[in-house]
Design a protein around this motif. Sequence first.
Motif, PDB file in Angstrom:
ATOM      1  N   VAL A 152       0.839  -1.203   0.000  1.00  0.00           N
ATOM      2  CA  VAL A 152       0.000   0.000   0.000  1.00  0.00           C
ATOM      3  C   VAL A 152       0.869   1.247   0.000  1.00  0.00           C
ATOM      4  N   ARG A 153       1.962   1.225   0.757  1.00  0.00           N
ATOM      5  CA  ARG A 153       2.850   2.388   0.793  1.00  0.00           C
ATOM      6  C   ARG A 153       3.496   2.617  -0.573  1.00  0.00           C
ATOM      7  N   ALA A 154       3.847   1.518  -1.257  1.00  0.00           N
ATOM      8  CA  ALA A 154       4.459   1.649  -2.589  1.00  0.00           C
ATOM      9  C   ALA A 154       3.445   2.216  -3.581  1.00  0.00           C
ATOM     10  N   THR A 155       2.198   1.756  -3.483  1.00  0.00           N
ATOM     11  CA  THR A 155       1.153   2.262  -4.383  1.00  0.00           C
ATOM     12  C   THR A 155       0.922   3.757  -4.163  1.00  0.00           C
ATOM     13  N   ARG A 156       0.875   4.176  -2.871  1.00  0.00           N
ATOM     14  CA  ARG A 156       0.668   5.597  -2.572  1.00  0.00           C
ATOM     15  C   ARG A 156       1.814   6.435  -3.136  1.00  0.00           C
ATOM     16  N   ARG A 157       3.034   5.931  -2.958  1.00  0.00           N
ATOM     17  CA  ARG A 157       4.220   6.657  -3.444  1.00  0.00           C
ATOM     18  C   ARG A 157       4.178   6.772  -4.970  1.00  0.00           C
ATOM     19  N   GLN A 158       3.771   5.673  -5.617  1.00  0.00           N
ATOM     20  CA  GLN A 158       3.684   5.655  -7.076  1.00  0.00           C
ATOM     21  C   GLN A 158       2.689   6.718  -7.554  1.00  0.00           C
ATOM     22  N   GLN A 160       1.764   9.427  -5.933  1.00  0.00           N
ATOM     23  CA  GLN A 160       2.349  10.757  -5.646  1.00  0.00           C
ATOM     24  C   GLN A 160       3.291  11.171  -6.768  1.00  0.00           C
ATOM     25  N   LEU A 161       4.157  10.240  -7.170  1.00  0.00           N
ATOM     26  CA  LEU A 161       5.146  10.537  -8.215  1.00  0.00           C
ATOM     27  C   LEU A 161       4.448  10.828  -9.533  1.00  0.00           C
ATOM     28  N   GLU A 162       3.443   9.989  -9.857  1.00  0.00           N
ATOM     29  CA  GLU A 162       2.728  10.183 -11.118  1.00  0.00           C
ATOM     30  C   GLU A 162       1.999  11.521 -11.139  1.00  0.00           C
ATOM     31  N   ALA A 163       1.426  11.880  -9.977  1.00  0.00           N
ATOM     32  CA  ALA A 163       0.717  13.159  -9.883  1.00  0.00           C
ATOM     33  C   ALA A 163       1.681  14.324 -10.101  1.00  0.00           C
ATOM     34  N   ALA A 164       2.949  14.098  -9.743  1.00  0.00           N
ATOM     35  CA  ALA A 164       3.959  15.154  -9.915  1.00  0.00           C
ATOM     36  C   ALA A 164       4.583  15.086 -11.307  1.00  0.00           C
ATOM     37  N   GLY A 165       4.005  14.215 -12.161  1.00  0.00           N
ATOM     38  CA  GLY A 165       4.477  14.103 -13.535  1.00  0.00           C
ATOM     39  C   GLY A 165       5.802  13.367 -13.673  1.00  0.00           C
ATOM     40  N   LYS A 166       6.129  12.538 -12.643  1.00  0.00           N
ATOM     41  CA  LYS A 166       7.407  11.809 -12.708  1.00  0.00           C
ATOM     42  C   LYS A 166       7.167  10.345 -13.036  1.00  0.00           C
ATOM     43  N   GLU A 167       8.208   9.697 -13.535  1.00  0.00           N
ATOM     44  CA  GLU A 167       8.114   8.279 -13.835  1.00  0.00           C
ATOM     45  C   GLU A 167       8.092   7.488 -12.544  1.00  0.00           C
ATOM     46  N   ALA A 168       7.269   6.429 -12.501  1.00  0.00           N
ATOM     47  CA  ALA A 168       7.174   5.668 -11.269  1.00  0.00           C
ATOM     48  C   ALA A 168       6.989   4.189 -11.573  1.00  0.00           C
ATOM     49  N   ASP A 169       8.002   3.390 -11.265  1.00  0.00           N
ATOM     50  CA  ASP A 169       7.917   1.960 -11.486  1.00  0.00           C
ATOM     51  C   ASP A 169       7.586   1.279 -10.151  1.00  0.00           C
ATOM     52  N   TYR A 170       6.397   0.638 -10.095  1.00  0.00           N
ATOM     53  CA  TYR A 170       5.908   0.063  -8.829  1.00  0.00           C
ATOM     54  C   TYR A 170       6.920  -0.902  -8.199  1.00  0.00           C
ATOM     55  N   GLU A 171       7.439  -1.838  -9.006  1.00  0.00           N
ATOM     56  CA  GLU A 171       8.347  -2.857  -8.445  1.00  0.00           C
ATOM     57  C   GLU A 171       9.599  -2.222  -7.853  1.00  0.00           C
ATOM     58  N   ILE A 173       9.878   0.888  -6.727  1.00  0.00           N
ATOM     59  CA  ILE A 173       9.507   1.630  -5.513  1.00  0.00           C
ATOM     60  C   ILE A 173       9.362   0.669  -4.336  1.00  0.00           C
ATOM     61  N   LEU A 174       8.684  -0.472  -4.588  1.00  0.00           N
ATOM     62  CA  LEU A 174       8.480  -1.460  -3.521  1.00  0.00           C
ATOM     63  C   LEU A 174       9.829  -1.971  -3.003  1.00  0.00           C
ATOM     64  N   LYS A 175      10.755  -2.185  -3.926  1.00  0.00           N
ATOM     65  CA  LYS A 175      12.093  -2.680  -3.545  1.00  0.00           C
ATOM     66  C   LYS A 175      12.797  -1.645  -2.662  1.00  0.00           C
ATOM     67  N   GLU A 176      12.724  -0.373  -3.077  1.00  0.00           N
ATOM     68  CA  GLU A 176      13.396   0.683  -2.309  1.00  0.00           C
ATOM     69  C   GLU A 176      12.769   0.868  -0.930  1.00  0.00           C
ATOM     70  N   ILE A 177      11.444   0.786  -0.876  1.00  0.00           N
ATOM     71  CA  ILE A 177      10.743   0.924   0.408  1.00  0.00           C
ATOM     72  C   ILE A 177      11.154  -0.211   1.351  1.00  0.00           C
ATOM     73  N   THR A 178      11.201  -1.430   0.804  1.00  0.00           N
ATOM     74  CA  THR A 178      11.543  -2.586   1.622  1.00  0.00           C
ATOM     75  C   THR A 178      12.975  -2.485   2.139  1.00  0.00           C
ATOM     76  N   GLU A 179      13.890  -2.028   1.287  1.00  0.00           N
ATOM     77  CA  GLU A 179      15.289  -1.904   1.709  1.00  0.00           C
ATOM     78  C   GLU A 179      15.452  -0.834   2.783  1.00  0.00           C
ATOM     79  N   ARG A 180      14.749   0.286   2.588  1.00  0.00           N
ATOM     80  CA  ARG A 180      14.865   1.392   3.550  1.00  0.00           C
ATOM     81  C   ARG A 180      14.269   0.968   4.906  1.00  0.00           C
ATOM     82  N   ASP A 181      13.140   0.242   4.848  1.00  0.00           N
ATOM     83  CA  ASP A 181      12.516  -0.275   6.081  1.00  0.00           C
ATOM     84  C   ASP A 181      13.479  -1.157   6.848  1.00  0.00           C
ATOM     85  N   GLU A 182      14.131  -2.072   6.095  1.00  0.00           N
ATOM     86  CA  GLU A 182      15.081  -3.010   6.705  1.00  0.00           C
ATOM     87  C   GLU A 182      16.140  -2.249   7.481  1.00  0.00           C
ATOM     88  N   ARG A 183      16.695  -1.214   6.787  1.00  0.00           N
ATOM     89  CA  ARG A 183      17.775  -0.431   7.401  1.00  0.00           C
ATOM     90  C   ARG A 183      17.257   0.317   8.635  1.00  0.00           C
TER      91      ARG A 183
END
Length: 223
Positions: A152-158, A160-171, A173-183
């Motif tokens: 859900v957090r990855a979808t929300r982020r995606q 947000q990025l799309e609304a700002a006119g930026k490219e957003a790849d779900y997979e 984003i999910l990978k980055e969120i998971t890595e940051r959470d781990e750390r």
Amino acid sequence: MEKAFVIAVDGPGGAGKGELTKRLAKEFGFALLDSGAIYRVLAYAARQAGLAMFDEDSLVQEANVLSLSFKVEDDGVHVLLGKEDVTKAIRTEENGINASKVAAHPLVRTALLERQRAFRQEPGLVADGRDMGTVVFPDAQVKIFLDASPEVRATRRQKQLEAAGKEADYEQILKEITERDERDRNRPVAPLKPAEDALLLDSTNMSIEEVFATACQYIRSKM
Ligand code: C5P
């Protein structure tokens, strides 16, 4: 003397803390501390200075001289590094990842502690972060831990990025969120975890209005 009222809101990135804390600050007329922005500015300044994110000693020195300020403008809170407006520059994914590397160093966290505590002033403070209720304001009158599933957090982020006119790849984003959470969850100092006396709110299946209403009701019961 009773210390100024603090509403500590912790949780992982993308759980909705930013929107919730903004609304709470407005509702109660309190100041707002976005502690993540402090780590983000430090990471940004370190990058500008050519420092490595593993060089703890140099990062501490940088933290000690960091000229950081927040300025309220019509379009929201702006973050300044010296005179440079870094509001947008610190929000990139790359700088977010660097911020979480910088934030994993115990001495860096200590160097930034008093700077954060100085925000506790009357009539009150809403503090947004990872360790607001556990380390920075352990005696906060209200502690809330806001969580949501990584998907859900990855979808929300995606969105947000799309609304700002930026490219957003779900997979990606999910990978980055998971890595940051781990750390954030596994670091030895101030790991991301709910304080024992925190209200746990899982926003996975809740709208921002529902989260806000639940939080307000809880806060009023503590006032
Ligand atoms: O909340 P935001 O995504 O802006 O935070 C960036 C990073 O700063 C987080 O991933 C986390 O590692 C770090 N942080 C922290 N303690 C806080 C706030 C943020 O370690 N209180």
